[in-house]
Scaffold this active site. Structure first.
Site, PDB file in Angstrom:
ATOM      1  N   MET A   1       0.831  -1.200   0.000  1.00  0.00           N
ATOM      2  CA  MET A   1       0.000   0.000   0.000  1.00  0.00           C
ATOM      3  C   MET A   1       0.866   1.250   0.000  1.00  0.00           C
ATOM      4  O   MET A   1       0.574   2.228  -0.687  1.00  0.00           O
ATOM      5  CB  MET A   1      -0.898   0.008   1.222  1.00  0.00           C
ATOM      6  CG  MET A   1      -1.786   1.233   1.324  1.00  0.00           C
ATOM      7  SD  MET A   1      -2.993   1.025   2.643  1.00  0.00           S
ATOM      8  CE  MET A   1      -3.660   2.670   2.741  1.00  0.00           C
TER       9      MET A   1
ATOM     10  N   HIS B   1      -2.189 -13.033  20.092  1.00  0.00           N
ATOM     11  CA  HIS B   1      -1.853 -14.071  21.078  1.00  0.00           C
ATOM     12  C   HIS B   1      -2.753 -15.292  20.911  1.00  0.00           C
ATOM     13  O   HIS B   1      -3.171 -15.906  21.889  1.00  0.00           O
ATOM     14  CB  HIS B   1      -1.990 -13.502  22.499  1.00  0.00           C
ATOM     15  CG  HIS B   1      -1.022 -12.410  22.796  1.00  0.00           C
ATOM     16  ND1 HIS B   1      -1.173 -11.541  23.855  1.00  0.00           N
ATOM     17  CD2 HIS B   1       0.122 -12.036  22.181  1.00  0.00           C
ATOM     18  CE1 HIS B   1      -0.160 -10.682  23.864  1.00  0.00           C
ATOM     19  NE2 HIS B   1       0.633 -10.953  22.858  1.00  0.00           N
TER      20      HIS B   1
ATOM     21  N   TYR C   1      -5.116  -5.565  28.732  1.00  0.00           N
ATOM     22  CA  TYR C   1      -5.599  -6.808  28.108  1.00  0.00           C
ATOM     23  C   TYR C   1      -6.339  -7.638  29.152  1.00  0.00           C
ATOM     24  O   TYR C   1      -5.920  -7.707  30.295  1.00  0.00           O
ATOM     25  CB  TYR C   1      -4.494  -7.745  27.663  1.00  0.00           C
ATOM     26  CG  TYR C   1      -3.237  -7.236  27.037  1.00  0.00           C
ATOM     27  CD1 TYR C   1      -2.337  -6.420  27.714  1.00  0.00           C
ATOM     28  CD2 TYR C   1      -2.906  -7.656  25.747  1.00  0.00           C
ATOM     29  CE1 TYR C   1      -1.157  -6.022  27.108  1.00  0.00           C
ATOM     30  CE2 TYR C   1      -1.723  -7.257  25.154  1.00  0.00           C
ATOM     31  CZ  TYR C   1      -0.860  -6.440  25.835  1.00  0.00           C
ATOM     32  OH  TYR C   1       0.299  -6.047  25.246  1.00  0.00           O
TER      33      TYR C   1
ATOM     34  N   HIS D   1     -10.519  -0.607   3.089  1.00  0.00           N
ATOM     35  CA  HIS D   1     -10.975  -1.838   2.420  1.00  0.00           C
ATOM     36  C   HIS D   1     -11.476  -2.885   3.412  1.00  0.00           C
ATOM     37  O   HIS D   1     -11.012  -2.964   4.546  1.00  0.00           O
ATOM     38  CB  HIS D   1      -9.817  -2.431   1.622  1.00  0.00           C
ATOM     39  CG  HIS D   1      -8.543  -2.467   2.408  1.00  0.00           C
ATOM     40  ND1 HIS D   1      -8.284  -3.408   3.373  1.00  0.00           N
ATOM     41  CD2 HIS D   1      -7.492  -1.619   2.433  1.00  0.00           C
ATOM     42  CE1 HIS D   1      -7.135  -3.159   3.942  1.00  0.00           C
ATOM     43  NE2 HIS D   1      -6.633  -2.076   3.396  1.00  0.00           N
TER      44      HIS D   1
ATOM     45  N   ASN E   1       1.570 -12.263  28.188  1.00  0.00           N
ATOM     46  CA  ASN E   1       1.873 -12.556  26.783  1.00  0.00           C
ATOM     47  C   ASN E   1       2.425 -13.984  26.707  1.00  0.00           C
ATOM     48  O   ASN E   1       3.177 -14.400  27.570  1.00  0.00           O
ATOM     49  CB  ASN E   1       2.923 -11.596  26.231  1.00  0.00           C
ATOM     50  CG  ASN E   1       2.644 -10.148  26.563  1.00  0.00           C
ATOM     51  OD1 ASN E   1       2.530  -9.809  27.729  1.00  0.00           O
ATOM     52  ND2 ASN E   1       2.537  -9.311  25.568  1.00  0.00           N
TER      53      ASN E   1
END
Ligand SMILES: Cc1cc2nc3c(=O)[nH]c(=O)nc-3n(C[C@H](O)[C@H](O)[C@H](O)COP(=O)(O)OP(=O)(O)OC[C@H]3O[C@@H](n4cnc5c(N)ncnc54)[C@H](O)[C@@H]3O)c2cc1C
Ligand SMILES: *[C@@H]1O[C@H](CO)[C@@H](O)[C@H](O)[C@H]1NC(C)=O
Ligand SMILES: *[C@@H]1O[C@H](CO)[C@@H](O)[C@H](O)[C@H]1NC(C)=O
Ligand SMILES: *[C@@H]1O[C@H](CO)[C@@H](O)[C@H](O)[C@H]1NC(C)=O
Ligand SMILES: *[C@@H]1O[C@H](CO)[C@@H](O)[C@H](O)[C@H]1NC(C)=O
Ligand SMILES: *[C@@H]1O[C@H](CO)[C@@H](O)[C@H](O)[C@H]1NC(C)=O
Ligand SMILES: *[C@@H]1O[C@H](CO)[C@@H](O)[C@H](O)[C@H]1NC(C)=O
Ligand SMILES: *[C@@H]1O[C@H](CO)[C@@H](O)[C@H](O)[C@H]1NC(C)=O
Ligand SMILES: *[C@@H]1O[C@H](CO)[C@@H](O)[C@H](O)[C@H]1NC(C)=O
Ligand SMILES: *[C@@H]1O[C@H](CO)[C@@H](O)[C@H](O)[C@H]1NC(C)=O
Ligand SMILES: *[C@@H]1O[C@H](CO)[C@@H](O)[C@H](O)[C@H]1NC(C)=O
Ligand SMILES: *[C@@H]1O[C@H](CO)[C@@H](O)[C@H](O)[C@H]1NC(C)=O
Ligand SMILES: CC(=O)N[C@H]1CO[C@H](CO)[C@@H](O)[C@@H]1O
Length: 773
Positions: free
Chosen positions: A84, A707, A627, A180, A750
């Protein structure tokens, strides 16, 4: 760790190797012979034809192209260089029975704007009817553009973008439009796209047929057929994928004397492995983009990010090391409950500590990665720790106190070694490589296992140097281990006739892949791809006058602060010896359903996006990402589409409203005492937007934390799981999966530390399981 950016931004071309590649076809309406590709998902055909190469003088700089799209395509774009950013982009849509089009350009991952230079002319066979629109066009001055161009004599990459949402003003060629809905890539063989009838085409005639082109109306993917001239070497263990799961399995199984083959679809990463890709300022050293921790943020802004998998629609690393070569390297040794039965582990997995100890002995963690032992760019850690102190948090050394995960923070810990990316590539792979019973082959992609019912006999690769037609066999009692990641391993299973029937049907519709399926009577129905999870993550952005936002990491690749670059090159110390995260924290919550869940926070200087109408000092921005992790109840699904791209087909975030409510509570808690930290201001959301409104409006695609776990989950039986407690695929004798995909529930932090401890334990279980080589 998570970063929220537009995906197309990150996904560009990878040289000439594509799962989808162009072929020659003749348009049945105008008779032109194009080199192109029919995307089987949206049924859009893309074709290009060029004048013959010059025999004297300069080559022509024009071509004729066509886009044939079902009417549901509200706009379609192509990027002539496969990315792009920094490419000549062409975009078109139908309006009032005509095609509206423009050439565009962007250097960032934002709406492309008008680009002057090319001359676009619509040719007569263009039309709009009740089912399709078709744009056949001449593009002059189109083979080079600012910063790039087409190599007329070889293969290259094209990217396409597709949207089912109309542009804002369809009458205006320069209309704005939203991002898009889908995009993809294919390899374009420019060298085969030259046609001697080109001048006839310009005048509307197909000319005389002088090429040996095929006459199919829509092109199909080309396949390579090979002559069986090589003798294959059989292996005790064939491991597919050199990410953290595959590398640890390869090291432990070869250490045990087994004859092991490790296959990886991508190529080298760090300098130690032969990688050479690096920032201009590190040119000439062995320090690559994948070695230098401070280049982590540039993974997402690179104009040539060849290291991402092009056939997976979320971020995944397709190079040696897999995700561990491109990730933020936040490294957490497991908590005891990361392997608990409560999140789906069989009881036999609970004793993780011996395996975690083996892991930390091989791959220690550090919360001060610079070789001089100092921490750099610490202002964010200081400010956020002040905030959290007021909420009853305490400071711990996270990996020394792994079971303390409630109201704790600590300096971010990584598996960097000597100021460079360490991970499994710098450790486990290095001990495996010298063994004579271990073989590593890169640039080798496995499509499926070869099986006779329950018995796997080998793997199908695209590397004809490894065996007749690319097939690598097993020794008697040999085993295959899939370690291709949550998307990659699921796709190999589908292509091997293992999984839900809807996914195997998609494989059956693909001529190349269907040929490799076993007979339908041998299909194995397992919940492959179901019950996946990933952390939903939400960013809050702040300013504080003490923060050095490090220019939002924008210049680290091309224009770093000279003293910092020099310091790093000298002895791998300083800012560049660390990645962007600086502080991590955890808190435990109990949801309204009575279930416990953990929240993880990650703080870093800089921000992926800011949304405020108030002025702010961009030099002072920092982000707290929050998270939801262990205990999360929402699940989604991953699958493949007709082009065999792997993607989330049901998003896993916030399917259960209790997950959302807990994360919203956690976000409110984080900022509850912000007024006690002088100078700290939240700028996204700002004081005109509540946390609730902010979360409600949050784009789900940007909640992705990369993850993914659970697509080949471990469990009790074949109705609820894909692999058993020995990591063996149900219904097979000798097929195993060892990677993130078998983890039944998200860990507390993580995941790659848990994945590696899990792989240590899996190696022991696989070696102990009777019946093997
Ligand atoms: C942008 C990003 C940032 C992240 N940050 C962190 C972080 O800071 N800390 C953390 O703990 N986790 C992080 N993660 C997650 C972590 O990297 C992954 O969970 C982990 O790498 C998964 O390991 P795996 O072995 O399951 O698969 P992968 O790491 O995906 O490895 C799979 C390997 O198999 C290869 N492969 C795939 N298909 C085939 C095939 N058909 N044939 C041959 N080879 C194949 C791939 O090229 C790849 O090398 C991040 C992930 C991403 C994408
Ligand atoms: C694409 O074509 C296939 C085969 O003809 C068809 O099943 C599918 O529905 C089409 N998809 C779209 C989006 O038109
Ligand atoms: C061709 O396009 C470039 C931009 O890519 C432009 O600078 C140049 O002026 C154009 N040449 C002609 C002859 O139009
Ligand atoms: C509409 O155009 C498409 C593409 O050219 C063509 O395949 C199709 O047959 C046309 N349909 C009708 C009804 O003419
Ligand atoms: C024309 O293109 C071909 C293929 O890229 C190249 O080999 C040749 O040198 C080019 N000719 C000129 C005059 O640039
Ligand atoms: C890197 O160095 C090599 C040889 O020293 C040179 O050819 C190349 O152009 C340099 N690349 C960059 C980006 O500076
Ligand atoms: C946490 O404590 C350690 C050890 O005393 C100290 O080095 C570190 O700076 C502290 N971290 C923060 C964020 O305050
Ligand atoms: C096999 O596929 C991979 C991934 O697409 C590619 O990088 C590699 O070049 C291919 N290998 C061969 C021998 O074609
Ligand atoms: C920015 O915030 C405003 C106010 O909350 C919201 O209406 C708008 O959609 C946001 N814009 C983006 C791009 O998120
Ligand atoms: C913005 O922050 C930088 C770095 O702290 C500082 O040098 C600069 O003066 C600030 N600008 C303004 C307008 O306050
Ligand atoms: C909202 O934030 C802006 C910018 O920080 C500040 O000027 C304004 O006073 C705040 N408004 C309220 C009601 O707190
Ligand atoms: C499979 O395991 C699940 C979960 O343990 C259990 O509820 C179910 O009864 C089992 N099904 C069979 C057929 O054993
Ligand atoms: C916990 C959960 O979401 N389980 C689902 C796993 O997938 C199967 C099949 O799609 C569903 O029936 C379960 O509800």
């Amino acid at each position: 760790m998570v970063l929220t950016r537009l995906l197309l931004g990150a996904l560009a071309f990878a040289g000439a190797a594509f799962a989808q590649s162009s072929s020659s076809y003749t348009d049945p309406e105008n008779g032109f012979v194009f080199q192109g590709y029919a995307d089987p998902v949206h049924n859009v055909t893309y074709g290009l034809v060029f004048p013959p190469l010059a025999t004297s003088g300069a080559n022509s700089t024009e071509f004729i192209g066509e886009i044939v799209a079902p009417i549901g395509a509200e706009w379609v774009g192509i990027a002539l260089g496969g990315a792009m950013s920094g490419d000549l982009l062409l975009v078109a849509w139908p309006y009032n029975n005509n095609i509206v089009f423009s050439s565009r350009y962007t250097t960032g991952y934002v709406l492309p704007t008008a680009y002057a230079g090319p001359t676009l002319t619509t040719l007569p066979s263009s039309h709009v009817n009740s089912t399709h629109w078709k744009w056949v066009f001449r593009c002059q001055n189109c083979t080079t553009w600012t910063g790039g161009g087409i190599n007329l004599g070889s293969g290259g990459a094209l990217a396409w973008a597709w949207s089912s949402h109309a542009v804002d003003d369809p009458s205006d060629p320069q209309s704005t439009f939203a991002e898009h809905d889908d995009f993809g890539f294919f390899g374009e063989d420019f060298s085969s796209a030259h046609n001697p009838n080109y001048q006839s085409y310009l005048s509307g005639s197909a000319g005389s047929t002088t090429t040996s082109a095929s006459t199919t109306a829509t092109p199909t993917s080309t396949t390579t057929s090979a002559t069986p001239t090589v003798t294959a070497t059989p292996y005790d263990y064939i491991i597919v994928g050199a990410g953290p799961g595959g590398i640890i399995m390869a090291d432990r199984l070869s250490e045990a004397g087994k004859k092991v083959l490790l296959l990886e679809r991508g190529g080298p990463s760090t300098g130690e492995t032969g990688g050479t890709y690096t920032a201009p300022w590190a040119n000439g050293t062995s320090l690559t983009k994948f070695d230098i921790p401070g280049l982590f943020e540039s993974m997402f802004s690179d104009t040539n990010p060849w290291y991402w998998c092009k056939d997976i629609t979320v971020f995944a690393g397709c190079l040696l090391g897999g995700g561990t070569s491109i990730n933020g390297a936040l490294y957490w040794l497991p908590t005891d409950w990361d392997f608990a039965t409560g999140i789906g582990w069989p009881a036999s997995w609970g004793n993780h500590q011996p395996y975690t100890s083996k892991l930390s002995a091989r791959l220690p963690s550090t919360d001060h990665p610079s070789t001089d032992g100092k921490r750099y760019l610490e202002q964010t850690a200081t400010v956020v720790s002040q905030l959290l102190n007021g909420q009853g948090y305490r400071n711990v050394t996270i990996n020394s106190d792994t079971n303390s995960k409630d109201h704790v923070y600590g300096n971010s810990a990584f598996d960097f070694i000597g100021g460079k990316r360490g991970g499994p590539v710098a450790t486990y792979l290095q001990t495996a490589l010298p063994r004579s019973n271990f073989v590593y082959k890169d640039y080798t992609m496995v499509s499926n296992v070869i099986r006779n019912g329950a018995q796997i006999t080998g793997v199908q690769t695209n590397n004809t140097a490894l065996g007749p037609n690319g097939v690598v066999p097993l020794t008697a009692n040999g085993r295959v281990i899939l370690s291709s990641g949550s998307f990659g391993s699921a796709r190999i299973l589908f292509q091997s006739g293992i999984g839900p029937s809807d996914m195997i049907s998609i494989v059956e519709s693909n001529p190349t892949a269907a040929a490799n399926l076993p007979p339908a009577s041998q299909y194995i129905n397992l919940p492959v791809g179901e019950n996946v999870s990933d952390n939903p993550s939400i960013n809050l952005v702040f300013t504080h006058p003490s923060i050095d936002a490090y220019d939002n990491w924008a210049d680290v690749w091309s224009n770093p602060r000279p003293a910092d670059a020099a310091q790093y090159l000298k002895d791998q110390s300083g800012v560049f010896a660390g990645a962007s995260p600086k502080l991590n924290f955890w808190r435990s919550y109990t949801g309204s359903d009575g279930k416990q869940r953990y929240m993880q926070g990650t703080a870093r200087p800089g921000a992926a996006s800011v949304n405020t109408t108030f002025p702010y000092n961009a030099s002072n921005i920092f982000t707290i990402t929050s998270y939801l992790s262990w205990g999360i109840t929402s699940r989604g699904r991953v699958g493949i589409d007709a082009a065999l791209r792997a993607s989330p087909i049901v998003n896993p975030w916030f399917q259960d409203p209790v997950d959302k409510a807990v994360l919203v509570t956690a976000l409110k808690d984080i900022v509850s005492n912000i007024n006690t930290v002088p100078g700290m201001v939240m700028i996204t959301p700002d004081n005109t937007t509540t946390i609730d409104a902010y979360v409600n409006a949050y784009d789900p695609a940007t909640m992705d934390s990369n993850h993914w776990v659970g697509s080949c989950t471990m469990g009790a039986n074949s109705s609820v799981a894909v692999v058993d407690q020995n990591t063996k695929v149900f219904g097979t004798n000798n097929l195993f999966v060892v990677d993130a995909s078998i983890i039944p529930g998200l860990p507390t932090g993580n995941p790659h530390g848990v994945i590696m401890s899990m792989a240590e334990q899996a190696a022991a279980k696989v070696l102990a399981l009777a019946g093997g080589p």
